[in-house]
Design an enzyme around this catalytic site. Structure first.
Site, PDB file in Angstrom:
ATOM      1  N   PRO A   2     -29.517   9.059 -45.345  1.00 43.82           N
ATOM      2  CA  PRO A   2     -29.293   9.683 -44.046  1.00 43.82           C
ATOM      3  C   PRO A   2     -28.176  10.715 -44.139  1.00 43.82           C
ATOM      4  CG  PRO A   2     -28.291   7.510 -44.099  1.00 43.82           C
ATOM      5  CD  PRO A   2     -28.985   7.686 -45.413  1.00 43.82           C
ATOM      6  N   CYS A   3     -28.513  11.987 -44.026  1.00 45.11           N
ATOM      7  CA  CYS A   3     -27.551  13.067 -44.244  1.00 45.11           C
ATOM      8  C   CYS A   3     -27.591  14.062 -43.092  1.00 45.11           C
ATOM      9  CB  CYS A   3     -27.862  13.788 -45.558  1.00 45.11           C
ATOM     10  SG  CYS A   3     -28.007  12.690 -46.991  1.00 45.11           S
TER      11      CYS A   3
END
Length: 514
Positions: A2-3
């Site tokens: 998750p970025c």
């Protein structure tokens, strides 16, 4: 992973640079130590993925040295994430994306399947390797790409041949262009050139909202894609565009065709794009009004926007540290309610592993044009350090991260310690943290300006230039270490003064006198 990603075109940046930046965040419940190093790929003939068990033969020539931010613990693979090659090509990989059932049905992911049984047994099924993913992409592409556009081509050919086991967004840049590639299903992909006068916000969702198939399958001025994309989309009825009379039949919205609009997106993804655009275009609308056309759960937030002013590296750091400051959603704030303050996933989160800001500058001596800004740990509490990328080694303070030994000898661990302690006393610690951030980042800018001038005036090139750039990098690391240790001492003192078992003789005397 998750970025969060932001891309800044050269006419939207303060100095004409292309800027590619992304937070690499670890998975929920995990923390992933990172290190900054230089990779020399010479002599490698093949690469094997840990996750998908895929072996890919590597080109026999054409590879060059590059910077990277791999895992400190290699048990799950390299995960090199972001860097510059000595050719001045930058790559950031990857931004995990979402998709929908229609795409997955039309082109399933290429997932690793272990062998079942033994070769001598009935019903034996041999091992089936998977496709490529975030673990692999920088390693397979960056040392071979000769431009941002060439990076798209190389990765596209790998996806066509091997497929992927996950949806991802990948950024490529050089001093002239930024390209953004999104995987679509197991083997398909699209890529679009970021407009020079725009910035792009990407929060774990498929983001491109307009795509010209005719250009992608023709001249490729601003679009590229899988060779069979149009036929595949037609065969599986993926284009959802409502066209009026005179509309271009080859322009469609990939976000509608390939993306998702789930309830989870509205809590986890779209609010992050909203918060970035709220900061970068503050006068575009009344962002906090219930009547605003674009809210934190809107499906139509634009992929690319023209900013109200030119954007700096400091702006990029700020938006990638956001936790909804000034809104009812800020977990450290006092506005709203307890429920609103925890409603949306912040950009600056406890699970930030590293932030790389890849700045390709068009000015100054060529040897010193490429700068990889780095921060480790939770972004609201850390500072961004500039490092010249055309070097042969990196400072030990950032390179020698021991994944199993917490130590203030490591920039990664020092930042993790500061954030974990400061979080509980945010209001008390934030003045010292903000002073630290400004101090370190100002020293970084001063070092860049001084080193640029020295390299240019002396006409340094080759080994002499590398030595000078490495000296500058070491100075930045040494300065950061000194100031980080000072901040750690301040935060430790503040946190110690708020321990639950604190007690002084005056506390008892005050009670007796009461």
């Amino acid at each position: 992973m998750p970025c969060t990603t932001i891309l800044v075109g050269k006419k939207a940046s303060y100095d004409g640079s292309t800027i590619v930046a992304r937070n690499e965040d670890s998975a929920n419940g995990e923390f992933n130590p990172k290190r900054f190093c230089v990779i020399d790929p010479r002599g490698r003939t093949s690469y094997t993925s840990k996750i998908s068990h895929l072996t890919v033969p590597l080109p026999e020539e054409g590879d060059v040295r590059y910077t990277a931010v791999p895992n400190a613990d290699l048990s799950r693979g390299l995960w090199e994430e972001a860097g510059f090659s000595t050719r001045g090509v930058a790559m950031s990989a990857t931004e995990t994306l979402t998709t929908n059932e229609r795409v997955l049905g039309a082109d399933p992911m290429v997932v690793y399947r272990p062998a079942k049984g033994t070769p001598e047994s009935d019903g034996f099924e041999p091992e089936q390797s998977g496709g490529i993913g975030e673990e692999d992409m920088v390693t397979l592409v960056l040392p071979y790409a000769r431009s941002a556009r060439d990076g798209v081509r190389i990765l596209g050919e790998l996806l066509n041949r091997y497929g992927t086991y996950e949806m991802n967004g990948i950024a490529f840049s050089d001093v002239d262009e930024i390209w953004w590639l999104e995987t679509v299903g197991g083997h398909h992909w699209i890529a679009k050139r970021v407009p020079d006068d725009c910035y792009v916000t990407m929060p774990n969702q498929l983001g491109i909202d307009s795509f010209d198939l005719a250009d992608a399958l023709g001249e490729q001025n601003g679009h590229m894609c899988s060779p069979d994309l149009a036929d595949w989309m037609g065969r599986f009825h993926l284009d959802l565009t409502l066209r009026g009379e005179g509309d271009d039949e080859m322009v469609f919205n990939p976000r509608d065709a390939f993306g998702s609009h789930s309830d989870e997106d509205h809590l986890y993804n779209t609010p992050r794009a909203w918060s970035m655009q709220r900061f970068l275009n503050p006068h575009a609308q009344s962002w906090d009004s219930p009547e605003a056309p674009l809210g934190p759960e809107s499906n139509d937030l634009p992929w690319a926007s023209v900013p109200e002013r030119k954007l700096t590296v400091e702006d990029v750091k700020h938006v990638l540290s956001l936790h909804y400051q000034g809104t009812v959603f800020d977990p450290y704030g006092h506005m709203g309610t307890e429920a609103t303050r925890g409603r949306y996933r912040p950009i600056g989160i406890n699970r930030n592993s590293q932030l790389s800001v890849l700045q390709a500058r068009p000015y100054g001596p060529k040897a010193a044009r490429y700068v990889q800004w780095l921060a480790f740990g939770s972004n609201p509490f850390n500072a961004l350090l500039p490092f010249y990328a055309q070097v042969s080694q990196t400072p030990a303070y950032l390179e020698q991260t021991d994944p199993k030994h917490v130590s203030t000898e490591s920039f990664y661990w020092a930042n993790r310690l500061i954030a974990a302690m400061a979080d509980a006393n945010y209001a008390e610690c934030v003045p010292a943290i903000e002073a630290y951030q400004q101090d370190i980042q100002a020293e970084g800018q001063r070092t860049l300006a001084q080193t640029d001038a020295h390299v240019g005036c002396q006409g340094l090139d080759g080994v002499a230039a590398i030595d000078t750039l490495e000296e500058a990098n070491q100075h930045v690391a040494d300065y950061a270490r000194e100031k980080t240790d000072e901040l750690l001492a301040k935060v430790l003192y503040e946190r110690s003064m708020h321990m639950a078992n604190r007690f002084a003789r005056s506390d008892a005397q005050d009670e007796d006198n009461g």
